[in-house]
Design a protein around this motif. Structure first.
Motif, PDB file in Angstrom:
ATOM      1  N   ASN A  55     120.435  24.855 -90.583  1.00 18.52           N
ATOM      2  CA  ASN A  55     121.281  26.072 -90.863  1.00 18.52           C
ATOM      3  C   ASN A  55     121.808  26.252 -89.412  1.00 18.52           C
ATOM      4  N   TYR A  56     120.897  26.766 -88.436  1.00 18.84           N
ATOM      5  CA  TYR A  56     121.608  26.996 -87.136  1.00 18.84           C
ATOM      6  C   TYR A  56     122.429  25.908 -86.460  1.00 18.84           C
ATOM      7  N   LYS A  57     122.202  24.835 -86.690  1.00 13.74           N
ATOM      8  CA  LYS A  57     123.233  23.752 -86.112  1.00 13.74           C
ATOM      9  C   LYS A  57     124.379  23.805 -87.002  1.00 13.74           C
ATOM     10  N   SER A  58     124.293  23.851 -88.298  1.00 10.96           N
ATOM     11  CA  SER A  58     125.787  24.014 -89.105  1.00 10.96           C
ATOM     12  C   SER A  58     126.630  25.262 -88.544  1.00 10.96           C
ATOM     13  N   ILE A  59     125.894  26.468 -88.165  1.00  9.87           N
ATOM     14  CA  ILE A  59     126.549  27.638 -87.873  1.00  9.87           C
ATOM     15  C   ILE A  59     127.217  27.299 -86.480  1.00  9.87           C
ATOM     16  N   LYS A  60     126.408  26.857 -85.613  1.00 11.09           N
ATOM     17  CA  LYS A  60     126.975  26.524 -84.107  1.00 11.09           C
ATOM     18  C   LYS A  60     128.048  25.615 -84.335  1.00 11.09           C
ATOM     19  N   GLU A  61     127.855  24.658 -84.978  1.00 12.45           N
ATOM     20  CA  GLU A  61     128.977  23.435 -85.194  1.00 12.45           C
ATOM     21  C   GLU A  61     130.314  24.187 -85.483  1.00 12.45           C
ATOM     22  N   VAL A  62     130.266  24.963 -86.644  1.00  9.81           N
ATOM     23  CA  VAL A  62     131.593  25.541 -87.034  1.00  9.81           C
ATOM     24  C   VAL A  62     132.223  26.473 -86.343  1.00  9.81           C
ATOM     25  N   HIS A 221     120.334  42.441 -88.379  1.00  4.82           N
ATOM     26  CA  HIS A 221     121.110  41.765 -87.310  1.00  4.82           C
ATOM     27  C   HIS A 221     120.702  40.736 -86.699  1.00  4.82           C
ATOM     28  N   ILE A 222     121.707  39.709 -86.176  1.00  4.81           N
ATOM     29  CA  ILE A 222     121.318  38.656 -85.636  1.00  4.81           C
ATOM     30  C   ILE A 222     120.471  38.806 -84.320  1.00  4.81           C
ATOM     31  N   THR A 223     119.229  38.262 -84.225  1.00  7.77           N
ATOM     32  CA  THR A 223     118.315  38.504 -83.147  1.00  7.77           C
ATOM     33  C   THR A 223     118.817  37.501 -81.690  1.00  7.77           C
ATOM     34  N   LYS A 224     118.053  37.876 -80.760  1.00  5.47           N
ATOM     35  CA  LYS A 224     118.433  37.260 -79.613  1.00  5.47           C
ATOM     36  C   LYS A 224     118.120  35.925 -79.650  1.00  5.47           C
ATOM     37  N   GLU A 225     117.023  35.520 -79.958  1.00  6.95           N
ATOM     38  CA  GLU A 225     116.729  34.223 -80.407  1.00  6.95           C
ATOM     39  C   GLU A 225     117.545  33.175 -81.286  1.00  6.95           C
ATOM     40  N   ALA A 226     118.108  33.983 -82.171  1.00  3.69           N
ATOM     41  CA  ALA A 226     118.893  33.496 -83.574  1.00  3.69           C
ATOM     42  C   ALA A 226     120.253  33.200 -82.646  1.00  3.69           C
ATOM     43  N   ALA A 227     120.607  34.011 -81.971  1.00  8.79           N
ATOM     44  CA  ALA A 227     121.874  33.904 -81.094  1.00  8.79           C
ATOM     45  C   ALA A 227     122.054  32.665 -80.309  1.00  8.79           C
ATOM     46  N   LEU A 228     120.894  32.819 -79.697  1.00  2.84           N
ATOM     47  CA  LEU A 228     120.878  31.354 -78.909  1.00  2.84           C
ATOM     48  C   LEU A 228     120.944  30.084 -79.568  1.00  2.84           C
ATOM     49  N   LYS A 229     120.603  29.838 -80.801  1.00  3.70           N
ATOM     50  CA  LYS A 229     120.600  28.653 -81.608  1.00  3.70           C
ATOM     51  C   LYS A 229     121.787  28.622 -82.206  1.00  3.70           C
ATOM     52  N   THR A 230     122.565  29.587 -82.698  1.00  2.96           N
ATOM     53  CA  THR A 230     123.708  29.377 -83.735  1.00  2.96           C
ATOM     54  C   THR A 230     124.735  29.862 -82.969  1.00  2.96           C
ATOM     55  N   GLY A 231     125.038  30.388 -81.824  1.00  5.69           N
ATOM     56  CA  GLY A 231     126.267  30.812 -80.985  1.00  5.69           C
ATOM     57  C   GLY A 231     126.777  32.248 -81.504  1.00  5.69           C
TER      58      GLY A 231
END
Length: 508
Positions: A55-62, A221-231
């Protein structure tokens, strides 16, 4: 500046992230596969750590590929396969068992027992739905008897999209469309019901069910940790999201009671919405729709286009070589082969039960009627027809409760095949509208995010602005009688094998 919405969709095998503008144009999509683990026959699981990674790689990539500044992404929402079970433990050891996918049948004996001892009748009075082996209630009962040590560690019981949302936000919520479709919610009170859970023997787990939210409510809301992984930007709002069949329904414009929608993917989904549930047991499932005040009336099973993938890998390998030689898609080759066989010239019957059945919990896939005359093209056509016949079995149940619509809208993998859609139209004898090819589960989620953050006032406005029909395929009257005969033969084969399936299960 232009604004965007991010939709995330988790099906049975892929995790996808798609970015849309507010007019529903798909700006970009990324998907990652997660391996299905099958430790035993009937078990379908996935590693939850790898699922989150997908999931987080897909978000970051798109986001990276679309070159959209994340500050212009207004909101995020998630759709996911219904049923199944995703459990987490305390924060220091959250993953206590694999996620269980909606094709899992390990708990079939519980459903059979509940159908025989009257439990299903008591349940129906509160939920207006049948019990399925892949629903969380059946799976939790199985865990209680077979792996109680897992349940002792459970902190939260989630659907797949609730788990992903939890990883994005750190906040635990359940959402009505999923949980009301899993026999977990009293459909009269719209709340959890300890007596209902006691029918399944799992009333002691009620405190592990998260607070219920509606699809378009902000659930963190998107957390700091999730923001780093997803962009994504920290603080981006995340809406509750929905069961993927609701998401695909919304993304095809199913916002009034006239529309009827089919999704022909891994699952055969056939659905419409109503302000009143169907309470005579003529349909398998009533659940709360994402539009408050409406019920989703659903007939579904894992018997649709997903069968084709297994057949390609195990029986149509020659077509793979042909597609490589001609430098075209394997699906183009198969469509051409299917189109080369007239319906009257193919009498092979295929039961699309490789991943489960809408006829019997123990039903298995099979070809019937093969001779040395038949070729791979006949088998491919039988797969196409068998999938449509399975949809037809579901539709006939729905048609007992409403008038036939003037049009049916279709989405999913089969909708990408002109030959397959034509078979749908010829069998059902109703025009089929094909929704513009894009990631509909993700689009439905994005539409919900738009409502949550105020980009749209309602689902109706969101649909009017974003849903586009690419073509309409009309039925051919000259094939009506042929397909009525073939569908009748399909039904006779299904009915004749029920005792055989039970015998095979006992032997194994």
């Amino acid at each position: 500046m232009k604004k965007y919405l991010l939709g995330i969709d988790n099906g049975g095998t892929f995790s996808k992230a798609a970015l849309f503008d507010l007019d529903g144009n798909q700006i970009g999509v990324s998907s990652k596969q997660t391996e299905i683990i099958t430790p035993k026959s009937g078990y379908t699981e996935r590693d939850m750590n790898l699922l989150w990674e997908a999931n987080y790689k897909s978000i970051k990539e798109v986001i990276e590929n679309s070159k959209v500044d994340p500050k212009y992404i207004m909101g995020v929402s998630i759709s996911g396969h219904g049923k199944g079970l995703y459990m987490i433990g305390e924060d220091d050891n959250p993953i206590i068992y694999n996620g269980i996918v909606s094709t899992d049948t390990r708990a079939w004996e519980y459903v059979e027992k509940w159908n025989q001892d009257g439990t299903s009748d008591k349940v129906f009075k509160k939920t207006f739905q049948s019990i399925m082996a892949c629903q969380p209630v059946a799976l939790l009962a199985w865990f209680k008897d077979n792996k109680p040590e897992v349940l002792e560690k459970v902190k939260w019981i989630f659907s797949v999209k609730d788990y992903v949302r939890y990883m994005l936000t750190g906040e635990a919520y359940a959402e009505y469309t999923d949980f009301s479709g899993g026999n977990l919610v009293n459909m009269i009170t719209k709340e959890y019901d300890e007596e209902l859970l006691s029918y399944f023997g799992i009333e002691d787990l009620i405190d592990k069910l998260p607070k219920l939210k509606y699809s378009a409510e902000i659930c963190g809301h998107i957390t700091k940790e999730a923001a780093l992984k997803t962009g994504l930007l920290e603080g981006t709002p995340v809406a509750g999201g929905m069961f993927d069949i609701d998401a695909c329904g919304i993304a095809t414009g199913m916002v009034d009671e006239e529309q009827l929608c089919m999704i022909a993917g891994t699952w055969s989904i056939n659905e419409y919405i109503s302000k009143t549930p169907v309470t005579d047991k003529s349909v398998a499932l009533n659940s709360m729709f994402c539009m408050p005040g409406y019920y989703l009336i659903e007939e579904s099973s894992p018997t649709s286009a997903g069968n084709l993938e297994w057949v390609i890998q195990n029986m149509l390998d020659g077509y793979l070589k042909e597609s490589e030689k001609e430098n075209v898609s394997i699906y183009d080759v198969i469509n051409k082969k299917v189109g080369s066989i007239e319906p009257k010239d193919s009498d092979v019957i295929f039961l699309p039960f490789l991943n489960g059945s809408n006829e019997d919990a123990l039903g298995r896939g099979t070809f019937i009627g093969m001779t040395s005359y038949h070729t791979k093209a006949h088998l491919a056509r039988a797969v196409y027809e068998g999938v449509v016949f399975s949809h037809m079995s579901h539709l006939n149940k729905l048609f007992k409760n409403r008038e036939k619509p003037n049009r049916i809208r279709i989405s999913g993998g089969a909708a990408n095949s002109n030959e397959w859609v034509q078979i749908f139209a010829d069998v059902i004898q109703i025009p089929i509208e094909v929704v513009e090819d894009k990631e509909l589960g993700a689009q439905g989620a994005a539409m919900t995010a738009g409502i949550a953050v105020g980009a749209y006032e309602s689902y109706k406005e969101a649909a009017e602005r974003t849903v586009k029909i690419s073509k309409t395929v009309y039925p051919r009257a000259e094939y009506k009688e042929i397909y009525e005969r073939k569908y009748g033969a399909y039904r006779k084969v299904v009915d004749s094998l029920k005792d055989t399936w039970k015998h095979l299960a006992i032997e194994n």
